[in-house]
Design an enzyme around this catalytic site. Structure first.
Site, PDB file in Angstrom:
ATOM      1  N   LYS A 216      -2.788   0.753   9.175  1.00 47.99           N
ATOM      2  CA  LYS A 216      -2.509   1.860   8.267  1.00 47.99           C
ATOM      3  C   LYS A 216      -2.583   3.221   8.985  1.00 47.99           C
ATOM      4  O   LYS A 216      -2.911   3.295  10.161  1.00 47.99           O
ATOM      5  CB  LYS A 216      -3.469   1.795   7.081  1.00 47.99           C
ATOM      6  CG  LYS A 216      -3.553   0.410   6.428  1.00 47.99           C
ATOM      7  CD  LYS A 216      -2.190  -0.157   6.093  1.00 47.99           C
ATOM      8  CE  LYS A 216      -2.174  -1.474   5.345  1.00 47.99           C
ATOM      9  NZ  LYS A 216      -3.090  -2.515   5.772  1.00 47.99           N
TER      10      LYS A 216
HETATM   11  C1  LIG Z   1       0.439  -2.967  -0.299  1.00 45.51           C
HETATM   12  C2  LIG Z   1      -0.912  -3.403   0.162  1.00 45.51           C
HETATM   13  N1  LIG Z   1      -1.917  -3.448  -0.712  1.00 45.51           N
HETATM   14  C3  LIG Z   1      -3.152  -3.831  -0.361  1.00 45.51           C
HETATM   15  C4  LIG Z   1      -3.447  -4.182   0.940  1.00 45.51           C
HETATM   16  C5  LIG Z   1      -4.809  -4.665   1.281  1.00 45.51           C
HETATM   17  O1  LIG Z   1      -5.458  -3.856   2.227  1.00 45.51           O
HETATM   18  P1  LIG Z   1      -6.554  -4.477   3.217  1.00 45.51           P
HETATM   19  O2  LIG Z   1      -5.861  -5.182   4.304  1.00 45.51           O
HETATM   20  O3  LIG Z   1      -7.289  -3.250   3.693  1.00 45.51           O
HETATM   21  O4  LIG Z   1      -7.438  -5.359   2.415  1.00 45.51           O
HETATM   22  C6  LIG Z   1      -2.434  -4.139   1.899  1.00 45.51           C
HETATM   23  C7  LIG Z   1      -2.702  -4.504   3.302  1.00 45.51           C
HETATM   24  O5  LIG Z   1      -1.868  -4.540   4.144  1.00 45.51           O
HETATM   25  C8  LIG Z   1      -1.135  -3.746   1.501  1.00 45.51           C
HETATM   26  O6  LIG Z   1      -0.128  -3.708   2.381  1.00 45.51           O
END
Ligand SMILES: Cc1ncc(COP(=O)(O)O)c(C=O)c1O
Length: 433
Positions: A216
């Site tokens: 990110k």
């Molecule tokens: C659209 C979206 N929502 C939620 C998440 C979840 O984030 P995390 O990987 O920090 O748990 C991601 C992770 O890539 C994502 O792309």
């Protein structure tokens, strides 16, 4: 055997080379963003935590209380123009906190795009609610014109995921939600720092989440955040993330407590992550500015191409510039273009970072940790069908686009190479839309 278009693309590249526009000797590939900006600021934050021996956010030894996560929350809320921010361990955890705050449970339905990340689906299922997929449009985000036909009396939330730095068309989504009395959860995991018509993503819906994981905009390896303007939703999310409790600091931020304790979990962020994220947050605008400048150089370099079809961008000025996506009439044309770009050592790929959820085997099978899971035990849950048949337009769009991922640290030579390769490969490799 080489086909005609491939031959023409290669010939075009060769012509470019004759003009001094040589293919790169090594493939151009975007790197992770936030970690490229790590320097003594992140290091100092970590040293502070080590020296104070205060790795836990709520208390520790020492004369002053731990403040890294608390300060990150305060500055994050200010940056996102929301009243409250809650730091958690991941974007997935943040989604689960948001579901709890919104009081989503058995019998409820949540509309989400067919193309997004696993966690969006799992947060709904783990809440005991039913995921209902909507198609995406050529922004790769949920298609506002497909939402309304998915609404039932049980629909409680629209999950609007701003994917790959590209904001959703919130001016079309919010009125649909208001008309049906549905709440909007913005998933900004892939768009930290993007904006829509001047407003930060995450500041428009009822509640929003972010991911601070490695892929990110800013990162501590893992991490997440929830923001909202509603003190009840903030308290619900905070209680859920901290085994039902509402700590004095959050109660002070919210101006009192309004929600009775309920069963929660532990998604608390530690002070090491909080410190690194604080340093990263203070660089967010620089990182976004660098990425946007590089994306702009590519857009400017290709905008005069005849029949150019870009991914739809509801607010071109607000996107992060994470990927430059070009559209084609067919998958075959898209793949020919990708082949010609590969020859130039500038890699393009189909849309990445999300998955086509309805065709995942575990989703098609509606598999859960227990066979009596409430999501799929009701009549509606038993009858709902997932699979390719519920999202044909999404599949078609994903098959017809390819893009170059942008790195905020790309040099001018890098962006010139992208422009040169697209200009050589695009007209030859495709009969565009
Ligand atoms: C659209 C979206 N929502 C939620 C998440 C979840 O984030 P995390 O990987 O920090 O748990 C991601 C992770 O890539 C994502 O792309």
């Amino acid at each position: 055997m080489i086909d005609r278009r491939r031959f023409l693309a290669a010939a075009s590249l060769a012509a470019g080379a004759a003009r001094g526009n040589t293919a790169r000797s090594t493939p151009l590939k975007a790197d992770f963003w936030g970690t490229q900006y790590y320097d003594d600021k992140e290091q100092q934050q970590l040293m502070d935590v080590l020296e104070a021996r205060q790795p836990f956010r709520w208390y520790g030894s020492g004369s002053t209380p731990p403040m890294k996560v608390a300060t990150f929350e305060r500055e994050f809320a200010a940056r996102m123009q929301t009243r409250y921010a809650l730091a958690v361990t991941s974007g997935t955890a943040a989604l689960q906190c948001a579901m709890a705050a919104l009081r989503i449970g058995p019998g409820d339905e949540v509309i989400l795009p067919a193309w997004t990340w696993h966690s969006c689906y799992s947060a709904i299922v783990l809440a005991g609610a039913l995921p209902v997929f909507a198609e995406i449009d050529e922004s790769f985000n949920i298609d506002p014109s497909d939402i309304e036909r998915r609404v039932t009396p049980q629909t409680k939330v629209i999950l609007a995921a701003h994917l790959q730095g590209n904001p959703c068309d919130m001016d079309r989504i919010m009125p649909i939600a208001a008309k049906h009395g549905i709440r909007v959860l913005e998933d900004c995991a892939q768009s930290v720092g993007a904006s829509y018509k001047g407003r930060p993503v995450g500041s428009m819906g009822d509640i929003a989440i972010y991911s601070l994981q490695l892929n990110k905009t800013i990162t501590a390896g893992e991490g997440g955040a929830v923001v909202t303007n509603d003190p009840v939703l903030f308290e619900g999310a905070s209680r859920f993330h901290d085994v039902g409790g509402f700590r004095a600091l959050h109660e002070k931020v919210a101006g009192g407590h309004r929600v009775n304790a309920f069963a929660g979990t532990n998604f608390r962020m530690n002070e090491f992550s909080g410190g690194v994220l604080l340093a990263q947050l203070r660089k967010l605008d620089r990182i976004v500015g660098d990425a946007r400048a590089n994306a702009r150089r590519v857009y400017d370099g290709i905008r005069d191409l005849p029949n150019l079809r870009l991914r739809h961008r509801p607010d071109p000025g607000g996107e992060l510039g994470a990927g430059i996506y070009l559209g084609f009439k067919s998958k075959e044309q898209r793949d020919r273009f990708a082949g010609a770009m590969k020859d130039a050592n500038v890699l393009v790929a189909p849309p990445v970072g999300s998955v086509l959820l309805p065709t995942q085997e575990y989703i098609e099978q509606k598999r859960t940790v227990h066979p009596a899971w409430p999501s799929f035990a009701s009549g509606r849950g038993l009858s709902i069908q997932y699979g390719a048949a519920c999202c044909p337009r999404t599949i078609d769009i994903l098959n017809r686009y390819a893009g170059v991922l942008i790195d905020p640290k790309f040099t001018r030579r890098d962006t010139d190479d992208i422009v040169g390769a697209i200009r050589s490969a695009y007209p030859a490799g495709s009969q565009v839309l």
